[in-house]
Scaffold this motif. Structure first.
Motif, PDB file in Angstrom:
ATOM      1  N   ARG A 250      65.704 -64.493 -68.702  1.00  0.00           N
ATOM      2  CA  ARG A 250      64.646 -63.495 -68.525  1.00  0.00           C
ATOM      3  C   ARG A 250      64.682 -62.395 -69.584  1.00  0.00           C
ATOM      4  NH1 ARG A 250      64.469 -58.879 -65.234  1.00  0.00           N
ATOM      5  NH2 ARG A 250      66.243 -59.583 -63.983  1.00  0.00           N
ATOM      6  N   GLU A 251      65.843 -61.847 -69.873  1.00  0.00           N
ATOM      7  CA  GLU A 251      65.928 -60.728 -70.809  1.00  0.00           C
ATOM      8  C   GLU A 251      65.516 -61.116 -72.225  1.00  0.00           C
ATOM      9  OE1 GLU A 251      66.518 -57.563 -70.141  1.00  0.00           O
ATOM     10  OE2 GLU A 251      66.604 -58.094 -68.013  1.00  0.00           O
ATOM     11  N   ALA A 252      65.594 -62.408 -72.538  1.00  0.00           N
ATOM     12  CA  ALA A 252      65.271 -62.857 -73.897  1.00  0.00           C
ATOM     13  C   ALA A 252      63.837 -63.368 -74.023  1.00  0.00           C
ATOM     14  CB  ALA A 252      66.238 -63.967 -74.321  1.00  0.00           C
ATOM     15  N   ARG A 253      63.096 -63.421 -72.920  1.00  0.00           N
ATOM     16  CA  ARG A 253      61.778 -64.064 -72.932  1.00  0.00           C
ATOM     17  C   ARG A 253      60.636 -63.138 -73.329  1.00  0.00           C
ATOM     18  NH1 ARG A 253      60.156 -65.686 -67.835  1.00  0.00           N
ATOM     19  NH2 ARG A 253      58.524 -66.888 -68.854  1.00  0.00           N
ATOM     20  N   VAL A 254      60.885 -61.846 -73.304  1.00  0.00           N
ATOM     21  CA  VAL A 254      59.827 -60.879 -73.612  1.00  0.00           C
ATOM     22  C   VAL A 254      60.379 -59.835 -74.576  1.00  0.00           C
ATOM     23  CG1 VAL A 254      58.218 -59.191 -72.647  1.00  0.00           C
ATOM     24  CG2 VAL A 254      58.787 -61.229 -71.330  1.00  0.00           C
ATOM     25  N   SER A 255      59.604 -59.497 -75.594  1.00  0.00           N
ATOM     26  CA  SER A 255      60.032 -58.494 -76.567  1.00  0.00           C
ATOM     27  C   SER A 255      59.940 -57.094 -75.962  1.00  0.00           C
ATOM     28  CB  SER A 255      59.164 -58.575 -77.819  1.00  0.00           C
ATOM     29  OG  SER A 255      57.834 -58.159 -77.511  1.00  0.00           O
ATOM     30  N   ASP A 256      60.460 -56.103 -76.691  1.00  0.00           N
ATOM     31  CA  ASP A 256      60.430 -54.726 -76.203  1.00  0.00           C
ATOM     32  C   ASP A 256      59.004 -54.218 -75.993  1.00  0.00           C
ATOM     33  OD1 ASP A 256      63.164 -54.675 -76.203  1.00  0.00           O
ATOM     34  OD2 ASP A 256      63.337 -53.716 -78.172  1.00  0.00           O
ATOM     35  N   ASP A 257      58.053 -54.766 -76.747  1.00  0.00           N
ATOM     36  CA  ASP A 257      56.657 -54.338 -76.590  1.00  0.00           C
ATOM     37  C   ASP A 257      55.851 -55.277 -75.689  1.00  0.00           C
ATOM     38  OD1 ASP A 257      56.697 -56.419 -78.354  1.00  0.00           O
ATOM     39  OD2 ASP A 257      55.542 -55.436 -79.922  1.00  0.00           O
ATOM     40  N   GLY A 258      56.563 -56.099 -74.899  1.00  0.00           N
ATOM     41  CA  GLY A 258      55.890 -56.889 -73.873  1.00  0.00           C
ATOM     42  C   GLY A 258      55.306 -58.212 -74.329  1.00  0.00           C
ATOM     43  N   GLU A 259      55.667 -58.673 -75.519  1.00  0.00           N
ATOM     44  CA  GLU A 259      55.127 -59.946 -76.012  1.00  0.00           C
ATOM     45  C   GLU A 259      56.064 -61.101 -75.656  1.00  0.00           C
ATOM     46  OE1 GLU A 259      52.138 -60.008 -77.049  1.00  0.00           O
ATOM     47  OE2 GLU A 259      52.005 -57.819 -77.029  1.00  0.00           O
ATOM     48  N   ILE A 260      55.477 -62.270 -75.386  1.00  0.00           N
ATOM     49  CA  ILE A 260      56.247 -63.455 -75.011  1.00  0.00           C
ATOM     50  C   ILE A 260      57.018 -63.989 -76.210  1.00  0.00           C
ATOM     51  CG2 ILE A 260      56.049 -65.855 -74.250  1.00  0.00           C
ATOM     52  CD1 ILE A 260      53.589 -65.006 -72.629  1.00  0.00           C
ATOM     53  N   ILE A 261      58.284 -64.370 -75.982  1.00  0.00           N
ATOM     54  CA  ILE A 261      59.110 -65.023 -77.000  1.00  0.00           C
ATOM     55  C   ILE A 261      59.394 -66.440 -76.500  1.00  0.00           C
ATOM     56  CG2 ILE A 261      61.261 -64.969 -78.310  1.00  0.00           C
ATOM     57  CD1 ILE A 261      61.433 -61.970 -77.701  1.00  0.00           C
ATOM     58  N   LEU A 262      58.962 -67.442 -77.249  1.00  0.00           N
ATOM     59  CA  LEU A 262      59.178 -68.834 -76.841  1.00  0.00           C
ATOM     60  C   LEU A 262      60.660 -69.173 -76.901  1.00  0.00           C
ATOM     61  CD1 LEU A 262      56.187 -70.507 -78.706  1.00  0.00           C
ATOM     62  CD2 LEU A 262      56.310 -69.809 -76.306  1.00  0.00           C
ATOM     63  N   MET A 263      61.072 -70.193 -76.132  1.00  0.00           N
ATOM     64  CA  MET A 263      62.489 -70.510 -76.024  1.00  0.00           C
ATOM     65  C   MET A 263      63.141 -70.769 -77.383  1.00  0.00           C
ATOM     66  SD  MET A 263      64.536 -73.509 -73.961  1.00  0.00           S
ATOM     67  CE  MET A 263      63.753 -73.217 -72.404  1.00  0.00           C
ATOM     68  N   GLU A 264      62.440 -71.471 -78.251  1.00  0.00           N
ATOM     69  CA  GLU A 264      63.035 -71.811 -79.553  1.00  0.00           C
ATOM     70  C   GLU A 264      63.299 -70.580 -80.408  1.00  0.00           C
ATOM     71  OE1 GLU A 264      59.204 -73.170 -82.115  1.00  0.00           O
ATOM     72  OE2 GLU A 264      59.534 -74.192 -80.208  1.00  0.00           O
ATOM     73  N   ASP A 265      62.623 -69.472 -80.104  1.00  0.00           N
ATOM     74  CA  ASP A 265      62.784 -68.244 -80.887  1.00  0.00           C
ATOM     75  C   ASP A 265      63.635 -67.201 -80.179  1.00  0.00           C
ATOM     76  OD1 ASP A 265      61.049 -69.264 -82.883  1.00  0.00           O
ATOM     77  OD2 ASP A 265      59.313 -68.645 -81.696  1.00  0.00           O
ATOM     78  N   GLN A 266      64.138 -67.505 -78.978  1.00  0.00           N
ATOM     79  CA  GLN A 266      64.880 -66.507 -78.219  1.00  0.00           C
ATOM     80  C   GLN A 266      66.283 -66.296 -78.770  1.00  0.00           C
ATOM     81  OE1 GLN A 266      64.729 -67.725 -74.074  1.00  0.00           O
ATOM     82  NE2 GLN A 266      62.491 -67.703 -74.058  1.00  0.00           N
ATOM     83  N   ASP A 267      66.778 -65.069 -78.617  1.00  0.00           N
ATOM     84  CA  ASP A 267      68.155 -64.736 -78.966  1.00  0.00           C
ATOM     85  C   ASP A 267      69.045 -65.196 -77.816  1.00  0.00           C
ATOM     86  OD1 ASP A 267      70.603 -63.674 -79.569  1.00  0.00           O
ATOM     87  OD2 ASP A 267      69.896 -61.615 -79.865  1.00  0.00           O
ATOM     88  N   ARG A 268      69.721 -66.315 -78.006  1.00  0.00           N
ATOM     89  CA  ARG A 268      70.489 -66.912 -76.916  1.00  0.00           C
ATOM     90  C   ARG A 268      71.694 -66.083 -76.519  1.00  0.00           C
ATOM     91  NH1 ARG A 268      69.304 -73.252 -76.762  1.00  0.00           N
ATOM     92  NH2 ARG A 268      67.152 -73.092 -77.486  1.00  0.00           N
ATOM     93  N   ARG A 269      72.057 -65.117 -77.328  1.00  0.00           N
ATOM     94  CA  ARG A 269      73.141 -64.213 -76.945  1.00  0.00           C
ATOM     95  C   ARG A 269      72.725 -63.337 -75.778  1.00  0.00           C
ATOM     96  NH1 ARG A 269      73.910 -61.661 -82.795  1.00  0.00           N
ATOM     97  NH2 ARG A 269      71.648 -61.668 -82.460  1.00  0.00           N
TER      98      ARG A 269
END
Length: 417
Positions: A250-269
């Motif tokens: 969940r914490e990696a799925r949305v940017s600080d400005d509320g935009e969706i981040i797709l799984m392939e682009d997420q910071d897995r840390r």
């Protein structure tokens, strides 16, 4: 530095309404045995709190205060309607049972009114097509429109189903209790489905500005844990694992400005390793039982994603195998679509496109925005820019979720420029 101002009573009540209103409602339904009366009483209790809490301060147990106040508001309503004498004994007897019920776990009783209400809504006497929508509406407070979207039907049709369900509970005198352990298996599928649909609405909101509704995912997981305590069956483990593994991202799925981040682009840390570890243990336990079903297979797919160090290292072949097994258990065009994406990741975009085009050619998922979104993404990867733009545009037209719409429009603009 001055401390931040304390939230006003109204702000505190707004937050409490978002987090606990369905808990208050479920308790009032159990006490009053009437959906409409409980709903009116709940709203009257919140309205009374605005005045009383401003004067007297927030009570030590706000939720209990709201339930108690709601009960008295309902009694006032019944008195005005001339129904109090008819129902007074029944309500008084029901209140006397509460302490006993909450003090004992015999016969599978647990201290959670929403779980009781889920089992009521999923009673065998209620039409199977009505059970889950009724649960989503009455237990979790989803709007009729949100539920209609989840079932790919119209708002009017869904409203009729929900009305019929409530009428059946009233006319058949269906009890507001968790069934005995011997009765649980027959009711389990509908309850699992209801909990998972609650989670899905929170994990990927069907409409509105926020792409995630964390209160719904948290509530679904909480109910999943309660159900697991009550009945640790393989599919209960599988569903709980699936929700935990999804929630871990969940914490990696949305940017600080509320935009969706797709799984392939997420910071897995940023993925929650504690939830991942718990989910994997549950999946492995369910698989070892050899009595697992669709939720366990979906949990296993999510576990493969969770264990991959990077997107490029995902075991897509294993995911395709699991989706193929899932299709055998639960044939569904949505599962077929998900398998098509996995095939594309393993074998190339053209292979996935062939499957998606066949689904759409049958008339399935024609108005499902994720089908057109997936098709547009694969067309883009295949180098078919104009066709990709058309597919993504169709997806943007169909989605009601603002963040998702922005993501699609950004892709379209990038392709155009």
């Amino acid at each position: 530095m001055n401390p931040p101002p304390r939230p006003s009573i109204r702000d505190q009540l707004d937050a409490l309404y978002r987090s606990d209103s369905r808990r208050v409602f479920a308790s009032l339904v159990r006490i009053l045995k009437d959906f409409e009366l409980a709903d009116d009483a709940m709203h009257e209790a919140f309205a009374a709190a605005v005045v009383d809490w401003e004067r007297d301060g927030v009570p030590a147990s706000p939720t209990a205060w709201l339930v108690s106040t709601g009960r008295f508001k309902a009694i006032d309503t019944l008195r005005r309607q001339g129904r109090l004498k008819e129902l007074q004994g029944e309500i008084a007897a029901r209140m006397a049972e509460v302490a006993t019920e909450n003090a004992s776990r015999a016969e599978g009783e647990i201290e959670d009114d929403r779980l009781r209400l889920i089992f009521t809504c999923c009673h065998p006497e209620i039409d199977p097509r009505i059970r889950v929508p009724l649960t989503l509406r009455e237990v979790c407070g989803l709007t009729t429109e949100e539920i209609a979207r989840a079932f790919l039907t119209t708002k009017g049709s869904m409203a009729q189903r929900i009305v019929r369900g409530k009428a059946k509970i009233r006319e058949a005198g269906i009890p507001f209790v968790v069934p005995s352990l011997s009765e649980l298996p027959a009711r389990l599928d509908a309850v699992l489905s209801a909990i998972y649909l609650v989670f899905n609405e929170g994990y990927s909101a069907s409409q509105g500005e926020a792409p995630i509704r964390a209160n719904l995912t948290a509530e679904a997981i909480r109910l999943g844990r309660l159900l697991h305590q009550l009945l640790p069956e393989p599919e209960v483990k599988g569903l709980l694992a699936l929700m935990l593994l999804h929630e871990s991202r969940r914490e990696a799925r949305v940017s600080d400005d509320g935009e969706i981040i797709l799984m392939e682009d997420q910071d897995r840390r940023r993925w929650d390793q504690r939830l991942i570890a718990e989910g994997i243990v549950l999946v492995e336990d369910a698989l070892r039982s050899r009595r697992f079903g669709a939720y366990t297979l979906q949990g296993a797919i999510s576990a493969i994603h969770a264990e991959a160090p990077t997107a490029d290292q995902t075991d897509w072949n294993q995911i395709v195998v699991l989706y193929s097994a899932l299709l055998q258990i639960e044939p569904s065009p949505v599962i077929e679509l998900n398998r098509a994406v996995a095939v594309a990741m393993r074998d190339g975009p053209e292979a996935g496109l062939a499957i998606i085009d066949a689904i759409l050619a049958r008339g399935d998922l024609a108005d499902y925005h994720l089908a057109h979104s997936a098709r547009g993404e694969l067309l883009c990867r295949a180098g078919e820019k104009e066709a990709a733009i058309a597919a993504l545009t169709r997806a943007a037209e169909l989605t009601q979720q603002e963040a998702e719409k922005r993501l699609l429009n950004t892709k379209i603009e990038r392709l155009r420029t």
